[in-house]
Design an enzyme around this catalytic site. Sequence first.
Site, PDB file in Angstrom:
ATOM      1  N   GLU A  32      39.790  26.043  39.867  1.00 45.31           N
ATOM      2  CA  GLU A  32      42.271  26.311  38.840  1.00 45.31           C
ATOM      3  C   GLU A  32      42.717  25.839  38.302  1.00 45.31           C
ATOM      4  O   GLU A  32      43.342  25.020  38.159  1.00 45.31           O
ATOM      5  CB  GLU A  32      42.606  25.704  40.758  1.00 45.31           C
TER       6      GLU A  32
ATOM      7  N   GLU B 197      38.591  31.449  46.490  1.00 50.40           N
ATOM      8  CA  GLU B 197      38.712  31.532  47.376  1.00 50.40           C
ATOM      9  C   GLU B 197      40.302  32.369  48.033  1.00 50.40           C
ATOM     10  O   GLU B 197      41.040  32.615  47.371  1.00 50.40           O
ATOM     11  CB  GLU B 197      40.022  30.183  47.268  1.00 50.40           C
TER      12      GLU B 197
HETATM   13  C1  BGP Z   1      43.781  25.290  45.843  1.00 50.59           C
HETATM   14  C2  BGP Z   1      43.144  24.933  46.092  1.00 50.59           C
HETATM   15  C3  BGP Z   1      42.301  24.265  47.283  1.00 50.59           C
HETATM   16  C4  BGP Z   1      42.940  24.221  49.171  1.00 50.59           C
HETATM   17  C5  BGP Z   1      43.951  25.809  48.363  1.00 50.59           C
HETATM   18  C6  BGP Z   1      45.353  25.846  49.761  1.00 50.59           C
HETATM   19  O1  BGP Z   1      44.612  25.657  45.551  1.00 50.59           O
HETATM   20  O2  BGP Z   1      42.536  24.621  45.421  1.00 50.59           O
HETATM   21  O3  BGP Z   1      41.751  22.791  46.982  1.00 50.59           O
HETATM   22  O4  BGP Z   1      43.355  23.208  49.287  1.00 50.59           O
HETATM   23  O5  BGP Z   1      45.219  25.403  47.195  1.00 50.59           O
HETATM   24  O6  BGP Z   1      45.800  24.680  49.240  1.00 50.59           O
HETATM   25  P1  BGP Z   1      46.331  23.779  50.606  1.00 50.59           P
HETATM   26  O7  BGP Z   1      45.756  23.067  51.119  1.00 50.59           O
HETATM   27  O8  BGP Z   1      47.898  23.297  49.567  1.00 50.59           O
HETATM   28  O9  BGP Z   1      47.261  24.718  51.527  1.00 50.59           O
END
Ligand code: BGP
Length: 506
Positions: A197, A399
């Site tokens: 990201e 993701e």
């Molecule tokens: C993205 C990241 C991840 C992740 C996911 C969910 O921004 O690449 O590392 O964890 O989002 O976010 P969160 O864990 O804050 O719910």
Amino acid sequence: MDNNVFPKDFLWGGATAANQIEGAFDEDGRGLATSDFARLVSKQERDTEGKFDEHVPHNASSSEMVADMKANPDSWHLPKRWGIDFYHTYKEDIALLAEMGFKVFRMSISWSRIFPNGDDKQPNELGLAFYDKVFDECHKHGIEPMVTLSHFDTPLHLAEEYGGFLSRHTVDAFVHYAQTVIARYQSKVKYWLTFNEINNVLSNPFTSSGVILGGAKKVSDGNPYLGHWQEKFQAVHNQMVASALTVQLAHRINPNLRVGNMLCRLENYAESTKPEDQLQVLFEDHFNWFFTDVQANGEYPYYMKRFFKENHINVEFAPGDKEALLEGTVDFITISYYMTYVMRYRGEPVPKPTGRLVSDIKNPNLELSAWGWPIDPIGFRITLNHIYDRYHLPIFISENGLGAVDQLESDGRIIDDYRIDYMRKHVEQMREAIKDGVDVFGYAWWGPIDLVSSGTSEMTKRYGMIYVDQDDYGQGTGERKRKKSFYYYKKVIQSNGAELDNDIKY
Ligand code: BGP
């Protein structure tokens, strides 16, 4: 209806990050990373504060906080230091992923496990050996590892001494690290991603880029806020150069290797039919496309010139940067997709990055997750089309997932129908996008095993199909349990996406 839409070698799987699963933050020579200073912010705490902003600085972002966390670690909760203990449980965890039929496991290497300070001359052999074991374990089960080189865990030394990616020193250190691990694992890892990201620099410069605004010894201007766009855009320029150099070196090491970007894709809708709201969508879109435009097309897009000029941002190009960007374009595109956003005209003729993840304006047509993230499967199809239309490169979903509170039944089961529902709807829309002609070659569910949240460091925000018995404070047995969604995803994978109905026994 023909449901056999997914290519036969489609890469089904899941994604994690070293800093959210490994733990063992000080074992076997690992050095400190920015993620070791991410404090727990529980939902309860945020609710008490009356805020629901995913971008209050959960993670330490000033040198004062880092100093205090170093001096008094026991007075802080820093869950990324313990993760879910994957460093010791990787065999059992990978076996569970394999049981679901995983074809791909997206994971990241902790840079400071390989180079404890980030810029050491020699790598730490114990760190290298750990990933050898993890990759071997994946291959034993027929799982292809996909590796992110930097996932929100810049080595602390580089952050404190050099302001992270504000400095070219960090670019050189990153390239040395990339060269080391890509050469070492070239026969075990085909797919590489450079920065997770990368656009996160706008909201979270410390964790993603090692930039301590106004705090790092060698970059401090005495004012923590002054000129932070200048700093953020310079840091990300340096990251994009480091990324482009990595693409080139990977191809030199082994022409079969494939290197991708990773963008947190923000798909925006106009709040109304007013042209001004649509203009705001265009502005916001530009701040999102910018990163991938550079990484995929190899040059700065025309639309940033006005923003830079009117905000006195001067991104410094070192000799050779222009060529590096052009010659180091990525082989494929990856995105994280969680939600869509609503835009309202801000009354300004030029765009400004908001640095917010969850938009202020609610979309009345969408349900929200327990963390206030709008759930929008159709937006997924729209965004896949937009990306393919723009780049004509193969796409991997690095993701997608739902963070939710899971309930343990008295018999130990976790009946997470909401997660199944989320997955089914998103996979259906991905299938539609493939039918539209979009070239998608894989899908990684975020957090197939419960892990520490990136934004808030909670465990309560669970994404997994595999439950981990552990709370926000690291208490629990650590036992892994199969949730209902475990069997659902298994069926989806086994049928190569043809059987998406919820009818499963549990
Ligand atoms: C993205 C990241 C991840 C992740 C996911 C969910 O921004 O690449 O590392 O964890 O989002 O976010 P969160 O864990 O804050 O719910």
